[in-house]
Design an enzyme around this catalytic site. Sequence first.
Site, PDB file in Angstrom:
ATOM      1  N   ASP A  82      43.492  54.104  33.068  1.00 55.92           N
ATOM      2  CA  ASP A  82      42.144  53.549  33.112  1.00 55.92           C
ATOM      3  C   ASP A  82      41.309  54.043  31.940  1.00 55.92           C
ATOM      4  O   ASP A  82      41.355  55.234  31.586  1.00 55.92           O
ATOM      5  CB  ASP A  82      41.442  53.971  34.406  1.00 55.92           C
ATOM      6  CG  ASP A  82      41.504  52.915  35.488  1.00 55.92           C
ATOM      7  OD1 ASP A  82      41.661  51.721  35.154  1.00 55.92           O
ATOM      8  OD2 ASP A  82      41.378  53.277  36.675  1.00 55.92           O
ATOM      9  N   LYS A 111      43.777  49.972  31.119  1.00 58.08           N
ATOM     10  CA  LYS A 111      43.073  49.028  31.994  1.00 58.08           C
ATOM     11  C   LYS A 111      41.580  49.229  31.822  1.00 58.08           C
ATOM     12  O   LYS A 111      41.109  50.366  31.767  1.00 58.08           O
ATOM     13  CB  LYS A 111      43.455  49.228  33.456  1.00 58.08           C
ATOM     14  CG  LYS A 111      42.714  48.263  34.410  1.00 58.08           C
ATOM     15  CD  LYS A 111      43.240  48.346  35.831  1.00 58.08           C
ATOM     16  CE  LYS A 111      42.790  49.595  36.562  1.00 58.08           C
ATOM     17  NZ  LYS A 111      41.301  49.635  36.765  1.00 58.08           N
ATOM     18  N   GLU A 113      37.643  47.668  33.214  1.00 55.67           N
ATOM     19  CA  GLU A 113      36.923  46.857  34.187  1.00 55.67           C
ATOM     20  C   GLU A 113      35.968  45.901  33.482  1.00 55.67           C
ATOM     21  O   GLU A 113      35.433  46.210  32.422  1.00 55.67           O
ATOM     22  CB  GLU A 113      36.131  47.752  35.143  1.00 55.67           C
ATOM     23  CG  GLU A 113      36.985  48.677  35.976  1.00 55.67           C
ATOM     24  CD  GLU A 113      36.159  49.558  36.911  1.00 55.67           C
ATOM     25  OE1 GLU A 113      34.938  49.305  37.045  1.00 55.67           O
ATOM     26  OE2 GLU A 113      36.723  50.495  37.499  1.00 55.67           O
ATOM     27  N   GLU A 180      40.184  43.115  42.666  1.00 52.18           N
ATOM     28  CA  GLU A 180      39.823  44.085  43.702  1.00 52.18           C
ATOM     29  C   GLU A 180      38.760  43.560  44.651  1.00 52.18           C
ATOM     30  O   GLU A 180      37.707  43.083  44.226  1.00 52.18           O
ATOM     31  CB  GLU A 180      39.340  45.392  43.073  1.00 52.18           C
ATOM     32  CG  GLU A 180      38.961  46.445  44.120  1.00 52.18           C
ATOM     33  CD  GLU A 180      38.762  47.839  43.566  1.00 52.18           C
ATOM     34  OE1 GLU A 180      38.455  48.750  44.362  1.00 52.18           O
ATOM     35  OE2 GLU A 180      38.923  48.028  42.349  1.00 52.18           O
TER      36      GLU A 180
END
EC number: 2.1.2.11
Length: 262
Positions: A82, A111, A113, A180
């Site tokens: 992340d 990754k 967001e 998610e």
Amino acid sequence: MSARRRVTDFVKGKGPYVWVTAYDYPTAKIVDEAGVDGILVGDSLGMVVLGLPNTLGVTLADMIRHTQAVARARPRALVVADMPFMSYETGPRDALRNASKLIKAGADAVKLEGGAEYARIVEKLVKAGIPVMGHIGLNPQRVLALGGFKMVGRTEEQRRKLLDDAKALRDAGAFSLVIEFVPASVAKEITEAVDIPTICIGAGPHCDGQILVLHDIIGLTERPPSFAKRYANVADVIRSAVKQYVNEVKTGQFPSKEHFKE
């Protein structure tokens, strides 16, 4: 031993892919031996390892250290790290510099967001040779703006935005997409709309794979989310073992002769 996973192994229609988080050498080794396809070194470590109330306090240094530990352990599973809060939001240059540090720490990909607003950053990283996994729906790094860990995609406006975000990240070069905490019907629509694998967490059974936080599924989380299934209660095992150790030391049973030499 199976060959190491590569980003190019994750293609539409070849799943379902199984992902789980891990944050250190021993647990990464165990989950890899259990047969997972991918390991996410998640910034969720802030909550389940460091005791923080959310992921916002996780630093790039935290992510580098834990990525290094996980990468040393696994011979097979793909490792994705992340990008923590404010490590990429400030622009492509910062994102590239910080993502490269995670790759050098042993990650196979990163990754991040966010949706279409970060497509330019995803494209920059991919062009530099850094594979990127997207993450839409509930973005824990936006928990303050969202007012909590709430489901996303209930309204028509949110549904349309999620679809647009998924397509934008796909077009920017993301190799996969985490969805998610959205309604299962919305996750299904997104999965059918993009030609990259979607990985669900709390978004139903219609994605190309699933991911859960390790601590939730092995019983180390006090209050796991409703979408997580507990497969074991490791907390009870640890507690019992330590209680036995305490008792044996207090009563003089440990160390016994087989545990030392005169």
